[in-house]
Write an enzyme that holds these catalytic residues in place. Structure first.
Site, PDB file in Angstrom:
ATOM      1  N   GLU A 149      39.906  39.082  48.884  1.00 21.34           N
ATOM      2  CA  GLU A 149      38.712  38.957  49.418  1.00 21.34           C
ATOM      3  C   GLU A 149      37.918  40.290  49.666  1.00 21.34           C
ATOM      4  O   GLU A 149      37.124  40.292  50.833  1.00 21.34           O
ATOM      5  CB  GLU A 149      38.615  38.110  50.817  1.00 21.34           C
ATOM      6  CG  GLU A 149      39.218  36.582  50.645  1.00 21.34           C
ATOM      7  CD  GLU A 149      38.983  35.869  52.000  1.00 21.34           C
ATOM      8  OE1 GLU A 149      39.350  36.293  52.978  1.00 21.34           O
ATOM      9  OE2 GLU A 149      39.219  34.754  51.822  1.00 21.34           O
ATOM     10  N   GLU A 220      42.470  29.354  47.715  1.00 14.00           N
ATOM     11  CA  GLU A 220      42.607  29.142  49.217  1.00 14.00           C
ATOM     12  C   GLU A 220      41.549  27.904  49.477  1.00 14.00           C
ATOM     13  O   GLU A 220      40.483  28.082  49.669  1.00 14.00           O
ATOM     14  CB  GLU A 220      42.459  30.265  50.274  1.00 14.00           C
ATOM     15  CG  GLU A 220      43.239  31.104  50.286  1.00 14.00           C
ATOM     16  CD  GLU A 220      42.947  32.539  51.348  1.00 14.00           C
ATOM     17  OE1 GLU A 220      42.136  32.002  52.173  1.00 14.00           O
ATOM     18  OE2 GLU A 220      43.608  33.326  51.091  1.00 14.00           O
TER      19      GLU A 220
END
Length: 664
Positions: A149, A220
């Site tokens: 991320e 995710e």
């Protein structure tokens, strides 16, 4: 594509250190039964190299054993190396010794950081290669992840951020694992690294692969969300999760990972700042590895229905057609005439009746019907047919006998008996180096008379306790920002000792320039006298911690006394118990306690903070998981350190079970 075949894969995150090796076979088996094809895990750098050059891959750290267990069940692995992982894990998985490397800037085009990152990533990859665990070696690892991320913070580093992304991608690809690399939440991931999506609604918000030769992957899909002390658990419905999985697949997604499929337990001091010990307990497999219904069963049915569509999904043509204002059909047609359709109703208030291929269908609000043959509905995301189950607990042992408890009062240090001294208020994090939650600050000064005064302490750690001349004078707690303790105190004529205990409930785990983050006591004032620049003495950790009095070897290093029942602040409690019979999971009910940490047979089952309540006036967590593998049949040692006024006589050991579900 694996071995020349197009595959549609469902994945579940199970983190090896958040359970035990004894639990791994059951967790993986239940995931497979639920229609999971891949197990996804991070690699936890600070767990494996807590001190520079000293590695530990034993016990629950044995990542090779974990991957081999996945392989033995016939499943694939997605290995998220990072090495920054966030994951609500202390310091984002980075070992704190990196903080002390001269000139280092984490996660940037910075020479010292890139040197240590490359060394660690190469070590992990070489370990996997030597064990022949990559799919290119007929092993189970089909994907690896570099970074995590990063796009969320990339702009903070200006040009050095984009250069770091290019370097990290080059490092990964250059290691020649023979399997693809991914970057999650990194839309500009350099070729051939695949950009992937994280979030609740990747079928809605994902911009898609940044190159036509890359698959659409969802790394995710959050089945719940991180829970911090003082917060209620985040509950996400089975219908909502299923809707967004089906939508992602309908939009050509070919890999969906549930984060988490089993969350587990943040044992010891591994949880990040203010994160509770239980992790993603609302996942399809709860903290104890028990099946949570209807989520597990509903997703199992979803996976089976989608797999019925896989031939046209993976090899057919793709088209969409409007079925109404908020209704749409995603249609896949294979060369052999096979057809599959996903009929979507995006109206979150009303059902819709639509016509598709001259057949009428009733679509519940906010739902997707899956038609493996374009005619018959095999599954609708909103129609949850799986029976609900309920988790219950049964008291197996009460720790209510005063005679069975012993106690040890943690000594309160004063300036003269500390070894570390400085003419300033030191930073908590860089002083303890994540070896303890606790840092003592102590100062002594002269006062010319007995007097009442006001003590004011400002901190940006998580908790501070104050002692004046050995007497407890109050405590305060905060979160991300400064908080203050302001209490009246009594000074005596002569030498006065001020002792402050700073407490961190985990280190921060996210954000740019993590190495610059600081915490601890910022200011100390008595009336109009500021003590910031006085000479302070410091003690890292509690004496009980430093002597390991929670272990067999350490418990005789202090003199324990019989339980007095005074419920003092900062006190250690010790008792023994026999393991209950049966195989049900076990949990310690700490509802009568305040804040501290618990050890069973020398192993920490985590921090507890029962005294801080949610808006619904209840603790965020009351029961604390004790894996059966931590126990002996008899004479198990239970040790707690209690910071507040908890009552150990109210603790119980409970078994955990679920209602039996006839369908599964």
């Amino acid at each position: 594509m694996i071995d020349g075949q197009h595959l549609l894969l469902f994945s579940g995150s199970i983190h090896y250190p958040r359970s035990t090796p004894q639990m791994w076979p059951s967790l993986i088996s239940k995931a497979k039964q639920g229609g999971i094809d891949v197990i996804q895990t991070y690699v936890f750098w600070n767990l494996h190299e807590p001190q520079q050059g000293q590695y530990d891959f034993s016990g629950s750290r044995d990542i090779v054993r974990f991957i081999r267990e996945v392989q033995a069940h016939g499943l694939y692995v997605c290995l998220r190396i990072g090495p920054f992982i966030e994951s609500e894990w202390t310091y984002g998985g980075l070992p704190f010794w990196l903080h002390d490397v001269p000139g280092i800037v984490f996660r940037s085009d910075n020479g010292p950081f890139k040197f240590h990152m490359q060394k660690w990533v190469r070590k992990v990859v070489n370990m996997m290669k030597s064990e022949k665990l990559y799919a290119s070696q007929e092993g189970p690892i089909i994907l690896s992840q570099i970074e995590n991320e990063y796009q969320r913070i990339e702009s903070a580093f200006n040009g050095k951020g984009s250069r770091y992304v290019q370097w990290a991608a080059g490092l990964a690809v250059g290691l020649q694992t023979g399997v693809p690399w991914i970057m999650c939440s990194q839309q500009d991931a350099p070729d051939p690294v695949i950009n992937t999506c994280n979030g609740f609604e990747c079928g809605v918000k994902f911009e898609g692969p940044n190159s036509p030769n890359k698959p659409s992957l969802w790394t995710e899909n959050w089945t719940s969300f991180v829970q911090r002390y003082g917060e209620e658990p985040f509950i996400r419905s089975a219908a909502d999760i299923a809707f967004h999985v089906a939508l992602f697949v309908a939009k050509n997604g070919t890999y969906v990972n549930y984060y988490m499929y089993h969350g587990g337990t943040n044992f010891g001091r591994t949880a990040a700042a203010n994160v509770i010990t239980s992790y993603y307990d609302q996942a399809p497999l709860d903290e104890y590895g028990l099946i949570r219904q209807p989520l597990w069963g509903h997703l199992k049915e979803l996976h089976a229905a989608i797999k019925l569509c896989k031939v046209p999904l993976l090899a057919g043509s793709y088209e969409t057609s409007s079925l109404g204002h908020l209704q749409i059909a995603y249609v896949f047609k294979g060369k052999s005439g096979k057809c599959a359709a996903f009929l979507v109703n995006n109206d979150n208030t009303s059902n819709a009746r639509v016509r598709f291929q001259n057949i009428s269908f009733e679509l519940p609000s906010m739902s997707i019907s899956i038609l493996p043959d374009c005619k018959n509905v095999a599954f609708n995301t909103a129609k949850v047919s799986t029976q609900y189950n309920t988790r219950s607990r049964t008291v197996k042992y009460k720790f209510d006998s005063m005679e069975r408890w012993e106690e040890f009062n943690e000594p309160i240090p004063i300036f003269s008996n500390t070894l570390l001294k400085a003419n300033a208020l030191l930073d908590h994090m860089s002083t303890t180096k994540d070896t303890s939650d606790y840092l003592w600050y102590t100062v002594s000064f002269q006062h010319e008379s007995d007097a009442e005064a006001e003590l004011s302490v400002v901190s940006n750690a998580h908790v501070v306790h104050a002692f004046v001349n050995g007497a407890y004078k109050g405590y305060a707690h905060g979160g991300k920002h400064n908080f203050a303790l302001e209490n009246p105190i009594e000074l005596k004529n002569g030498t006065n000792h001020i002792t402050l205990l700073s407490v961190m409930v985990g280190f921060p785990n996210s954000g740019a320039y993590l190495e610059r983050k600081t915490a601890g006591i910022r200011s100390v004032r008595i009336q109009n006298r500021y003590l910031n620049n006085y000479q302070w003495g410091y003690q890292i950790g509690l004496l009980g911690e430093n002597l390991s009095i929670f272990t067999d070897n350490g418990r005789n290093k202090v003199e324990w006394s019989r339980f007095q029942g005074r419920h003092s602040r900062l006190i250690w409690y010790k008792t023994v118990f026999d393991a209950p019979g049966g195989n049900d999971p076990l949990a310690l009910n700490l509802g009568s306690m305040g804040k501290g940490e618990v050890w069973v047979n020398g192993k920490s089952i985590g921090r507890y903070w029962v005294s801080i309540h949610t808006p619904q006036q209840r603790p965020s967590q009351t029961w604390y998981n004790i894996p059966r593998s931590f126990l002996k049949p008899e004479e198990n040692q239970l040790v707690l350190v209690e910071e507040e006024y908890g009552d150990p006589l109210g603790i119980t050991l409970d078994s955990v079970s679920i209602t039996k579900d006839a369908k599964y």
